[in-house]
Enzyme design. Structure first.
Site, PDB file in Angstrom:
ATOM      1  N   GLY A  94      -0.827   0.716  -4.455  1.00 30.84           N
ATOM      2  CA  GLY A  94      -1.773  -0.382  -4.366  1.00 30.84           C
ATOM      3  C   GLY A  94      -3.636   0.194  -5.001  1.00 30.84           C
TER       4      GLY A  94
ATOM      5  CB  CYS B 151      -1.142   0.592   1.464  1.00 32.14           C
ATOM      6  SG  CYS B 151      -1.900  -1.696   1.665  1.00 32.14           S
TER       7      CYS B 151
ATOM      8  CG  ASN C 227       3.077  -0.049   3.138  1.00 32.70           C
ATOM      9  OD1 ASN C 227       4.646   0.387   2.244  1.00 32.70           O
ATOM     10  ND2 ASN C 227       2.710  -1.401   2.392  1.00 32.70           N
ATOM     11  N   GLY C 228       2.127  -2.696   4.718  1.00 36.56           N
ATOM     12  CA  GLY C 228       3.013  -3.099   5.390  1.00 36.56           C
ATOM     13  C   GLY C 228       2.262  -4.775   5.470  1.00 36.56           C
TER      14      GLY C 228
ATOM     15  CE1 TYR D 274       5.145  -4.353 -10.878  1.00 36.84           C
ATOM     16  CE2 TYR D 274       4.212  -4.697  -8.772  1.00 36.84           C
ATOM     17  CZ  TYR D 274       4.035  -4.386  -9.886  1.00 36.84           C
ATOM     18  OH  TYR D 274       3.096  -4.373 -10.513  1.00 36.84           O
TER      19      TYR D 274
HETATM   20  O1  LIG Z   1       4.922 -13.081 -13.733  1.00 38.47           O
HETATM   21  P1  LIG Z   1       4.388 -11.580 -13.424  1.00 38.47           P
HETATM   22  O2  LIG Z   1       2.716 -12.308 -12.031  1.00 38.47           O
HETATM   23  O3  LIG Z   1       3.109 -11.198 -14.672  1.00 38.47           O
HETATM   24  O4  LIG Z   1       4.776 -10.698 -12.566  1.00 38.47           O
HETATM   25  C1  LIG Z   1       5.294 -10.330 -13.138  1.00 38.47           C
HETATM   26  C2  LIG Z   1       4.802  -9.391 -14.111  1.00 38.47           C
HETATM   27  O5  LIG Z   1       3.684  -7.917 -13.346  1.00 38.47           O
HETATM   28  C3  LIG Z   1       4.318  -6.695 -12.477  1.00 38.47           C
HETATM   29  O6  LIG Z   1       4.279  -6.291 -14.018  1.00 38.47           O
HETATM   30  P2  LIG Z   1       3.030  -4.998 -14.151  1.00 38.47           P
HETATM   31  O7  LIG Z   1       1.717  -5.283 -15.169  1.00 38.47           O
HETATM   32  O8  LIG Z   1       2.088  -5.279 -12.537  1.00 38.47           O
HETATM   33  O9  LIG Z   1       3.128  -3.430 -14.270  1.00 38.47           O
HETATM   34  P3  LIG Z   1       3.596  -3.115 -14.695  1.00 38.47           P
HETATM   35  O10 LIG Z   1       3.838  -1.743 -15.575  1.00 38.47           O
HETATM   36  O11 LIG Z   1       4.771  -1.903 -13.608  1.00 38.47           O
HETATM   37  O12 LIG Z   1       5.792  -3.262 -15.524  1.00 38.47           O
HETATM   38  C4  LIG Z   1       5.609  -6.585 -13.440  1.00 38.47           C
HETATM   39  O13 LIG Z   1       6.539  -5.373 -13.998  1.00 38.47           O
HETATM   40  C5  LIG Z   1       6.678  -7.799 -14.480  1.00 38.47           C
HETATM   41  O14 LIG Z   1       5.793  -7.247 -16.000  1.00 38.47           O
HETATM   42  N1  LIG Z   2      -0.046  -4.014   0.692  1.00 39.96           N
HETATM   43  C1  LIG Z   2      -0.279  -3.689   2.105  1.00 39.96           C
HETATM   44  O1  LIG Z   2       0.321  -2.705   2.774  1.00 39.96           O
HETATM   45  C2  LIG Z   2      -1.270  -3.750   3.032  1.00 39.96           C
HETATM   46  C3  LIG Z   2      -1.607  -3.579   4.273  1.00 39.96           C
HETATM   47  C4  LIG Z   2      -2.766  -4.126   5.196  1.00 39.96           C
HETATM   48  N2  LIG Z   2      -1.665  -5.335   5.832  1.00 39.96           N
HETATM   49  C5  LIG Z   2      -3.946  -4.736   4.255  1.00 39.96           C
HETATM   50  O2  LIG Z   2      -3.854  -5.994   4.089  1.00 39.96           O
HETATM   51  O3  LIG Z   2      -4.768  -3.472   3.786  1.00 39.96           O
HETATM   52 MG   LIG Z   3       5.489  -5.015 -15.566  1.00 41.39          MG
END
Ligand SMILES: O=P(O)(O)OC[C@H]1O[C@H](OP(=O)(O)OP(=O)(O)O)[C@H](O)[C@@H]1O
Ligand SMILES: NC(=O)CC[C@H](N)C(=O)O
Ligand SMILES: [Mg+2]
Length: 506
Positions: free
Chosen positions: A28, A2, A102-103, A259
């Site tokens: 998020g 988050c 967040n966490g 990422y």
């Molecule tokens: O192997 P997977 O489970 O598919 O996860 C990895 C992929 O997901 C993310 O992209 P995403 O589309 O979430 O965001 P981005 O546009 O920031 O790359 C990340 O950048 C990889 O491309």
């Molecule tokens: N990704 C997060 O930081 C999630 C915060 C919290 N654990 C929730 O699920 O709302």
């Molecule tokens: Mg991607």
């Protein structure tokens, strides 16, 4: 993963918090919330499922009055995706407290039971964050005098650190006092502090998950909040800070750099963008070493996060870099979507191949990470269908082989494509002619290059070492049983109509 933000200002903060949340949206996409404290010392709350732009309509914004507020964008990693678990959360005693987190806590079940027994506090949702808020409230309740002093507040945070386990970067507000922010003793999740000078030499303060929120609001970046540290900003703008953990140890999550975070953010003294450039350099060198025999015509990133690393790889290999995919700018991030069906469909809707860059060519595709393999599998099919000859794939992160327990929703090893598969087997499953991953040591080197003072990272998804030292196989099995994709889909249907006790309305 988050995103959180909190501002103590001298004029209305609603629009600033909204704007901050829009630049934290990548952390998020499922729910968003803002709570402010108005002139009469009332909390004004609006939270719901959806993107920031959809959750806050004009009439909500008008109601969010006050010079102090906190906000949250949610990517659920505990409890349910129900709107009743959108954040910030509220408790009325002591004083009235709200909190955004967040966490992910790793001892939530024990805490829930303990807080019921010791303080007769009932937590009405399955959220770990609401449990956390109640622990904080219960510790603040131990001081008889009103108002609380900064010392009282820091003592309460120190006690919270001793009781709760896991990852937490939190912003909180206490009626009649101010804003309190704190970061877990390992500093797994990021949190930064900024300020903006006013004409009378007073300051407004901001706390946020990423420095990009400070940039767009013209706040000056002061520093990262240290692991274990707490910050208290009174409603009249006085800043107090204290290290509240007995044994703080810097262990930021390395996946933030791979990422999660925006490239224009500065986090733990490391530019996320620069770390990705360095990841590209390390991986580029490995490809040059190990794939000298392959005939690569062109380097193509799988947008968007991998673009920075890919450009550097192309430079090192001395091959052309081409934007072979067009990204639909209206589709969000795929990986943080809640179910596999949605993730798969959205890769298709989000990315389309530019035939001219693929037809008859041997292409090297770059992604920042391969987690479930959703993106790679879809993309490989796509580029074959537009005539690519050979398709090689490189990942700027190592194989993801372990669940995450600190705020990334990867609860089940069985959903990870690298689980129980070697590189050749993964390549076969994805349909790549060759596949290469970054080495973990190289990834760590890449991030550390910008700040050698970070001694350690949480790399648990790659090496299975959990920095909080409390994760057992039994815990991981329970997590899997509770949160795997199938289970979540059933739960989402059941929870859809859960009662929203604390939400002030539509
Ligand atoms: O192997 P997977 O489970 O598919 O996860 C990895 C992929 O997901 C993310 O992209 P995403 O589309 O979430 O965001 P981005 O546009 O920031 O790359 C990340 O950048 C990889 O491309
Ligand atoms: N990704 C997060 O930081 C999630 C915060 C919290 N654990 C929730 O699920 O709302
Ligand atoms: Mg991607």
């Amino acid at each position: 993963m988050c995103g959180v933000v909190g501002i103590v200002g001298r004029s209305s903060v609603n629009q600033a918090i909204y704007d901050a949340l829009t630049v934290l949206q990548h952390r998020g996409q499922d729910a968003a919330g803002i709570v402010t404290i108005d002139e009469e010392n009332h909390f004004k709350l609006r939270k719901s499922n959806g993107l920031v732009k959809d959750v806050f309509l004009e009439h909500h914004m008008q109601r969010l009055q006050g010079n102090m507020g906190i906000g949250h964008v949610r990517y659920p990693t505990a409890g349910s995706p129900s709107v009743s678990e959108a954040q910030p959360f509220y408790v009325n005693s002591p004083y009235g407290i709200t909190l955004a987190h967040n966490g992910n806590l790793t001892n939530t079940d024990d805490l829930r039971e303990a807080i019921f027994k010791s303080a007769k506090r009932h937590v009405n949702t399955t959220s770990d964050s609401e449990v956390l808020l109640n622990i904080l409230a219960s510790e603040l309740d131990k001081f008889p005098d009103y108002p609380l002093t900064a010392d009282n507040i820091f003592t309460a945070v120190s006690a919270v650190h001793k009781i709760i386990k896991g990852a937490y970067a939190c912003v909180s507000m206490i009626i009649g006092h101010g804003l309190v922010a704190f970061r877990d003793p390992n500093g797994i999740r990021p949190l930064v502090l900024g300020r903006r000078a006013l004409a009378d030499n007073q300051f407004e303060y901001i706390v946020a998950s990423e420095s990009v929120a400070l940039d767009i609001l013209d706040f000056e970046f002061m520093r990262d909040i240290a692991p274990g540290e707490a910050v208290y900003i009174t409603e009249d703008g006085q800043l107090f800070t204290r290290q509240c953990a007995e044994y703080p140890k810097y262990s930021p999550c390395i996946f933030e750099y791979v990422y999660f975070a925006r490239p224009d953010s500065l986090m733990n003294g490391v530019s996320v963008y620069q770390s990705r450039i360095h990841m590209g350099q390390m991986l580029g060198r490995k490809i040059a070493r190990e794939w000298a025999h392959l005939d690569i015509d062109v380097v193509i990133p799988i947008p968007e996060t991998s673009c920075d690393a890919a450009l550097e790889i192309a430079r090192i290999l001395n091959k052309p870099y081409r934007q072979g995919f067009v990204k639909n700018r209206y589709i969000g991030r795929t990986f943080i979507m809640p179910g596999q069906v949605a993730r798969r469909q959205s890769v298709r809707r989000k990315l389309n191949a530019n035939r001219i860059e693929f037809e008859g060519k041997n292409v090297l595709l770059i992604d920042d990470s391969i987690v479930r393999g959703t993106t790679s599998e879809e993309i490989l099919e796509m580029v074959r269908s537009v005539g690519a000859k050979k398709v090689y794939l490189a990942s700027a992160a190592p194989e993801v082989r372990h669940p995450n327990v600190y705020g990334i929703d990867m609860p089940s090893v069985n959903e990870l494509i690298a689980y129980d598969r070697n590189v050749d087997e993964i390549a076969k499953k994805i349909g790549a002619d060759a596949l290469i991953f970054q080495d973990l040591d190289d990834l760590i080197t890449a991030v550390k290059m910008s700040n050698p003072n970070i001694e350690h990272f949480d790399c648990s998804v790659f090496d299975g070492i959990y920095v909080t030292n409390d994760i057992t196989q039994q815990y991981l099995d329970d997590l899997d049983a509770r949160r795997n994709d199938k289970k979540k889909t059933r739960q989402a249907q059941r929870e859809a109509e859960n009662l929203e006790i604390y939400n002030e309305g539509q």
